[in-house]
Structure formats: C-alpha cells, structure tokens
Design an enzyme around this catalytic site. Structure first.
Site, PDB file in Angstrom:
ATOM      1  N   LYS A  84      40.031  90.285  22.800  1.00 18.74           N
ATOM      2  CA  LYS A  84      39.720  89.412  23.947  1.00 18.74           C
ATOM      3  C   LYS A  84      40.249  88.017  23.656  1.00 18.74           C
ATOM      4  CE  LYS A  84      35.655  90.501  26.694  1.00 18.74           C
ATOM      5  NZ  LYS A  84      34.216  90.260  26.828  1.00 18.74           N
TER       6      LYS A  84
HETATM    7  O1  G3P Z   1      31.576  90.823  30.358  1.00 13.87           O
HETATM    8  C1  G3P Z   1      31.276  89.468  30.349  1.00 13.87           C
HETATM    9  C2  G3P Z   1      29.825  89.272  30.169  1.00 13.87           C
HETATM   10  O2  G3P Z   1      29.421  89.572  28.872  1.00 13.87           O
HETATM   11  C3  G3P Z   1      29.311  87.961  30.613  1.00 13.87           C
HETATM   12  O3  G3P Z   1      28.180  88.243  31.304  1.00 13.87           O
HETATM   13  O4  G3P Z   1      26.022  87.792  32.302  1.00 13.87           O
HETATM   14  O5  G3P Z   1      26.865  86.350  30.427  1.00 13.87           O
HETATM   15  O6  G3P Z   1      27.885  86.200  32.673  1.00 13.87           O
HETATM   16  P1  G3P Z   1      27.172  87.067  31.705  1.00 13.87           P
END
Ligand code: G3P
Length: 217
Positions: A84
């Site tokens: 990533k």
């Molecule tokens: O896949 C990306 C994710 O881990 C971020 O999610 O909920 O932290 O925005 P969030």
C-alpha cells in the site's frame, strides 16, 4: 464484486476465512496498531497462512527511494503481499518504479478521480477510494467509486477499484452497484451482510412447524 477483509485481527480473519467468501485482506498502520502488535512481518505472514489471496501492507516511509526499499522488504515476506502506497507525488514515483518491477501496489488514501487515474497510469494493481471518510466530510464517497469504475472501463485500465473505508452493509450494496471490483469490509460489517431478521424468523418458524408435527408422530 469480491470481498476483502479490512482488519489485522487474526481471529477475525480466521473466522471470516471459514466462510469461503473472503479473497484477500487489507491492513493499514492504524489497524495493525489497534491489535497492539508491532511485529508487522509476523502479522502479515500469519494472515497469508490463513487467506490465500492479496494481503495489503502499507509502507511508512515518505521518500520514494525509502518507499521502494520498504516495499521490497514487505513483498519479500509473502508472494501474496500487495504494497500500500499513499497518494502523493513521491508515492506515484514509487508506485511507477515498483510496478515496473512487477511489485503489486495498492494506491491508497484515494479521495479523487484524478488521484485514481494517476495511480492507474503509474501501474498500480489497485486503487483504494476511502468511501466512509469522504462521507464523513459531506462528500458522496460511493459516487467517487462509480466515477473511477466508469473512467477505468472507458480507457480499458486494468487497475482494480477497492471500495475502502466501508462502514456498514449499505456501503457494500452500493459498492456492488457502483461496479467496484472489490469491497474491503471490517469483520462486523461482513457479519451484518449475512444477517436478516426475516431469515431468523423463517428458520425459527420452520423449526417450530416441524416440531409440532414431529411431536405427534
Ligand atoms: O480500508 C481503509 C480503512 O481501513 C479505513 O477505514 O473506517 O478508518 O475510514 P476507516
């Protein structure tokens, strides 16, 4: 649409793996830190032993050369590793170099169509628009996913779109309708996708009806 699990929690990955519907895993530094584990290599290798599919692990370096070195180290841990790389000019430079060497990149923290196009042009295997975080600031995250899918189709880009930052089951439905190649979902959302109250009511009723007749025989 394929489903990846968005977690670094080994138990969740083990449980979800049993369902046979998860074809990859995405992690990020916050998700790994949440597990109170600093041994990223061990975490990634453990995940790879459970799920036979792409496992995203994120670089923390910020300079292209350092990103490339770190990415090579990450991808040496398992053939399943996808590196990533967050969106930036330096990230693009690293993505282009790594893609030319056959190292798969997930171009992450993508919040605009332009960022996604550049990631595809740099040869990224995946781009990850963060749907929930866009929704959080009053933008329609899923509209971005739909736009990226449409433009990638228009130009025959082979880069796949991962709908990321998924927060609830409606996001999964919308990602599928938008044509996302993959939705990466937290474990609780995967479980919510399975459940429906009418299924529970139906199963209970079938059992009751059968019991009523069976008790008479
Ligand atoms: O896949 C990306 C994710 O881990 C971020 O999610 O909920 O932290 O925005 P969030």
């Amino acid at each position: 649409m394929r489903i990846f699990l968005d977690t670094a929690n080994i138990e969740e990955i083990r449980e979800a793996g049993k369902l046979g519907v998860v074809s990859g895993v995405t992690t990020n530094p916050s998700l790994v830190a949440k597990e109170e584990r600093a041994d990223l290599k061990a975490v990634i290798q453990e995940i790879s032993s459970i799920i036979d599919g792409p496992i995203s692990a994120e670089v923390l370096s910020t300079e292209p050369e350092a990103m490339i070195t770190e990415a090579k180290e990450l991808s040496s841990w398992s053939p399943n590793v996808v590196v990533k790389i967050p969106v930036s000019a330096k990230g693009l430079e690293a993505t282009s170099a790594l893609s030319k060497e056959g190292i798969k990149v997930n171009f992450t923290l993508c919040f605009s169509l332009n960022q996604a196009i550049l990631g595809a042009l740099a040869g990224a295997k995946y781009v990850s628009p963060f749907v929930g975080r866009l929704d959080d600031v009053g933008h329609d995250g899923m509209q971005l996913v739909a736009e990226i899918v449409k433009v990638f189709q228009l130009y025959d880009f082979s880069t796949e779109v991962i709908a990321a930052s998924i927060r609830h089951p409606l996001h999964c439905i919308a990602a599928a309708k938008a044509g996302a190649h993959i939705a990466t979902v937290p474990y609780p959302v995967l479980i919510q996708m399975i459940r429906h109250p009418l299924t529970d009511v139906g199963v209970a009723r079938f059992a009751q009806d059968w019991q009523r007749v069976a008790s008479r025989i």
